[in-house]
Scaffold this motif. Sequence first.
Motif, PDB file in Angstrom:
ATOM      1  N   PHE A 198       3.766 -87.729  12.893  1.00  0.00           N
ATOM      2  CA  PHE A 198       2.666 -88.217  12.042  1.00  0.00           C
ATOM      3  C   PHE A 198       2.579 -89.736  12.198  1.00  0.00           C
ATOM      4  N   ALA A 199       1.457 -90.216  12.688  1.00  0.00           N
ATOM      5  CA  ALA A 199       1.325 -91.660  12.896  1.00  0.00           C
ATOM      6  C   ALA A 199       0.164 -92.192  12.083  1.00  0.00           C
ATOM      7  N   ARG A 200       0.496 -93.095  11.161  1.00  0.00           N
ATOM      8  CA  ARG A 200      -0.594 -93.714  10.393  1.00  0.00           C
ATOM      9  C   ARG A 200      -1.094 -94.903  11.206  1.00  0.00           C
ATOM     10  N   ALA A 201      -2.252 -94.723  11.822  1.00  0.00           N
ATOM     11  CA  ALA A 201      -2.768 -95.766  12.716  1.00  0.00           C
ATOM     12  C   ALA A 201      -4.251 -95.556  12.950  1.00  0.00           C
ATOM     13  N   ASP A 202      -4.872 -96.607  13.453  1.00  0.00           N
ATOM     14  CA  ASP A 202      -6.246 -96.495  13.918  1.00  0.00           C
ATOM     15  C   ASP A 202      -6.200 -95.706  15.244  1.00  0.00           C
ATOM     16  N   ALA A 203      -7.021 -94.684  15.357  1.00  0.00           N
ATOM     17  CA  ALA A 203      -6.931 -93.783  16.514  1.00  0.00           C
ATOM     18  C   ALA A 203      -7.170 -94.519  17.835  1.00  0.00           C
ATOM     19  N   LEU A 204      -8.153 -95.425  17.847  1.00  0.00           N
ATOM     20  CA  LEU A 204      -8.454 -96.123  19.100  1.00  0.00           C
ATOM     21  C   LEU A 204      -7.279 -97.015  19.508  1.00  0.00           C
ATOM     22  N   THR A 205      -6.724 -97.734  18.533  1.00  0.00           N
ATOM     23  CA  THR A 205      -5.578 -98.604  18.826  1.00  0.00           C
ATOM     24  C   THR A 205      -4.417 -97.766  19.357  1.00  0.00           C
ATOM     25  N   TYR A 206      -4.212 -96.594  18.741  1.00  0.00           N
ATOM     26  CA  TYR A 206      -3.109 -95.722  19.167  1.00  0.00           C
ATOM     27  C   TYR A 206      -3.307 -95.294  20.627  1.00  0.00           C
ATOM     28  N   MET A 207      -4.527 -94.909  20.962  1.00  0.00           N
ATOM     29  CA  MET A 207      -4.781 -94.435  22.338  1.00  0.00           C
ATOM     30  C   MET A 207      -4.632 -95.574  23.354  1.00  0.00           C
ATOM     31  N   LYS A 208      -5.063 -96.772  22.958  1.00  0.00           N
ATOM     32  CA  LYS A 208      -4.948 -97.915  23.874  1.00  0.00           C
ATOM     33  C   LYS A 208      -3.482 -98.248  24.133  1.00  0.00           C
ATOM     34  N   LEU A 209      -2.690 -98.144  23.065  1.00  0.00           N
ATOM     35  CA  LEU A 209      -1.257 -98.411  23.174  1.00  0.00           C
ATOM     36  C   LEU A 209      -0.574 -97.361  24.048  1.00  0.00           C
ATOM     37  N   ALA A 210      -0.998 -96.108  23.874  1.00  0.00           N
ATOM     38  CA  ALA A 210      -0.431 -95.016  24.690  1.00  0.00           C
ATOM     39  C   ALA A 210      -0.716 -95.287  26.171  1.00  0.00           C
ATOM     40  N   LEU A 211      -1.931 -95.757  26.468  1.00  0.00           N
ATOM     41  CA  LEU A 211      -2.296 -96.054  27.858  1.00  0.00           C
ATOM     42  C   LEU A 211      -1.378 -97.142  28.425  1.00  0.00           C
ATOM     43  N   ARG A 216       1.104 -89.922  28.379  1.00  0.00           N
ATOM     44  CA  ARG A 216      -0.040 -89.067  28.706  1.00  0.00           C
ATOM     45  C   ARG A 216       0.020 -87.767  27.913  1.00  0.00           C
ATOM     46  N   PHE A 217      -1.147 -87.149  27.709  1.00  0.00           N
ATOM     47  CA  PHE A 217      -1.229 -85.921  26.902  1.00  0.00           C
ATOM     48  C   PHE A 217      -1.970 -84.829  27.669  1.00  0.00           C
ATOM     49  N   GLY A 218      -1.595 -83.587  27.369  1.00  0.00           N
ATOM     50  CA  GLY A 218      -2.286 -82.454  27.994  1.00  0.00           C
ATOM     51  C   GLY A 218      -3.523 -82.068  27.199  1.00  0.00           C
ATOM     52  N   CYS A 219      -3.563 -82.508  25.930  1.00  0.00           N
ATOM     53  CA  CYS A 219      -4.726 -82.193  25.085  1.00  0.00           C
ATOM     54  C   CYS A 219      -4.948 -83.336  24.096  1.00  0.00           C
ATOM     55  N   PRO A 242     -18.517 -93.174  22.401  1.00  0.00           N
ATOM     56  CA  PRO A 242     -18.236 -93.375  23.829  1.00  0.00           C
ATOM     57  C   PRO A 242     -16.918 -94.125  24.088  1.00  0.00           C
ATOM     58  N   VAL A 243     -16.611 -95.089  23.242  1.00  0.00           N
ATOM     59  CA  VAL A 243     -15.371 -95.860  23.445  1.00  0.00           C
ATOM     60  C   VAL A 243     -14.154 -94.959  23.226  1.00  0.00           C
ATOM     61  N   LEU A 244     -14.265 -94.084  22.205  1.00  0.00           N
ATOM     62  CA  LEU A 244     -13.158 -93.155  21.923  1.00  0.00           C
ATOM     63  C   LEU A 244     -12.984 -92.166  23.078  1.00  0.00           C
ATOM     64  N   ILE A 245     -14.104 -91.670  23.596  1.00  0.00           N
ATOM     65  CA  ILE A 245     -14.042 -90.705  24.704  1.00  0.00           C
ATOM     66  C   ILE A 245     -13.382 -91.347  25.925  1.00  0.00           C
ATOM     67  N   ASP A 246     -13.778 -92.582  26.190  1.00  0.00           N
ATOM     68  CA  ASP A 246     -13.224 -93.302  27.334  1.00  0.00           C
ATOM     69  C   ASP A 246     -11.704 -93.458  27.170  1.00  0.00           C
ATOM     70  N   ALA A 247     -11.293 -93.841  25.962  1.00  0.00           N
ATOM     71  CA  ALA A 247      -9.854 -94.049  25.708  1.00  0.00           C
ATOM     72  C   ALA A 247      -9.091 -92.733  25.842  1.00  0.00           C
ATOM     73  N   ALA A 248      -9.704 -91.643  25.374  1.00  0.00           N
ATOM     74  CA  ALA A 248      -9.033 -90.334  25.449  1.00  0.00           C
ATOM     75  C   ALA A 248      -8.912 -89.883  26.904  1.00  0.00           C
ATOM     76  N   MET A 249      -9.982 -90.073  27.689  1.00  0.00           N
ATOM     77  CA  MET A 249      -9.945 -89.666  29.109  1.00  0.00           C
ATOM     78  C   MET A 249      -8.845 -90.420  29.854  1.00  0.00           C
ATOM     79  N   ASN A 250      -8.644 -91.667  29.486  1.00  0.00           N
ATOM     80  CA  ASN A 250      -7.646 -92.497  30.172  1.00  0.00           C
ATOM     81  C   ASN A 250      -6.215 -92.032  29.935  1.00  0.00           C
ATOM     82  N   ILE A 251      -5.979 -91.274  28.846  1.00  0.00           N
ATOM     83  CA  ILE A 251      -4.600 -90.853  28.577  1.00  0.00           C
ATOM     84  C   ILE A 251      -4.412 -89.346  28.772  1.00  0.00           C
ATOM     85  N   LEU A 252      -5.433 -88.691  29.323  1.00  0.00           N
ATOM     86  CA  LEU A 252      -5.300 -87.246  29.600  1.00  0.00           C
ATOM     87  C   LEU A 252      -4.632 -87.037  30.954  1.00  0.00           C
TER      88      LEU A 252
END
Length: 315
Positions: A198-211, A216-219, A242-252
């Motif tokens: 469970f991560a309390r965070a802004d989703a976009l920031t979390y995805m950028k950090l993961a990148l 990487r994630f399978g889903c 669109p920014v969220l989609i881009d960030a998600a695609m980058n970590i898939l």
Amino acid sequence: MDKKTIDLIEAAISKRKPLRKITNALRLVNGLGDALPGLVLEQYDDRCVIHLFDKRWIAGKEALAEFVKSRLGARYLIIKERLDPQALKSEQINASVWIDQAPARTVVQENALLFGVDLNDGLNSGLFLDMRRNRKIVAGLTKGLRVLNCFAYTCSFGVYARASGASSVINVDISRKSLERGRENYGLNQLECAEDEFARADALTYMKLALKKGTRFGCVILDPPSFARHDGKIFSVKKDFPVLIDAAMNILESGGVLLAATNFSGLSHQALEEMVAAGGRERIKSIEPLGQDADFRGSGRMPESYLAALLVKTK
Ligand SMILES: C[S@@+](CC[C@H](N)C(=O)[O-])C[C@H]1O[C@@H](n2cnc3c(N)ncnc32)[C@H](O)[C@@H]1O
């Protein structure tokens, strides 16, 4: 209530009968979809919620409450008046309890999983019924995968994914209270939580950090609010998806899947698909529109019942 209204409600209830095999939390009346514009009736085990989106129902509240009590045997009923479509905060709606023989909080079951709901908790109960079918579909694809559940709310996608054998799940949400309820849902289903589940965070920031970290994630699940305020900025799904989609695609991972969904009726399936196609560029293998279970009859014909959801598979 006149006979025609009663007959329409009875017809709506009877159309939902097959769904009772998989859940005791369902929408019994879906406004225009059941020829009852402005009226939404939901049942959560032996408790009910009525949402009124049209003032023509206000005078008949007492009769509706009587019907729900006698026909459904409800031990709790709250009526939420939602006449102003701009009112998105619970303090802006007029909510009144009509039957009070049991607590507003209870546990419901769906596809053999358990979820806590609180019918007094603002506009939403804690379980989005319109996502039931998509929870099952996505969970069916996540066995052995690392799942990132962004905008997790009470983590129902996370519960489904873990119960279906996902190798790990991270539920990201900005709300501490929602994640706490997610933890409770894990407990109800005897799922042990990993430390970082469970991560309390802004989703976009979390995805950028993961990148940045090479995670990487399978889903990845993206189901953002229509509008929200964060860090002094206003999030609007139409502008910011669109920014969220881009960030998600980058970590898939390659072969990974993305669920992109919105309840914002100002964003059509086609517009969402165009956003996904642009963000996914040459990595997309397929884009499949997802639907809803039969209790959301007529969804898409009224702003109060709208869901655009896409399942994106990558190469
Ligand atoms: C539409 S609900 C998600 C519903 C959830 N996917 C489900 O099916 O139960 C939106 C959620 O996004 C969260 N949220 C809003 N802004 C956020 C942000 N910037 N980052 C992460 N979560 C956010 C809210 O707290 C809320 O729980």
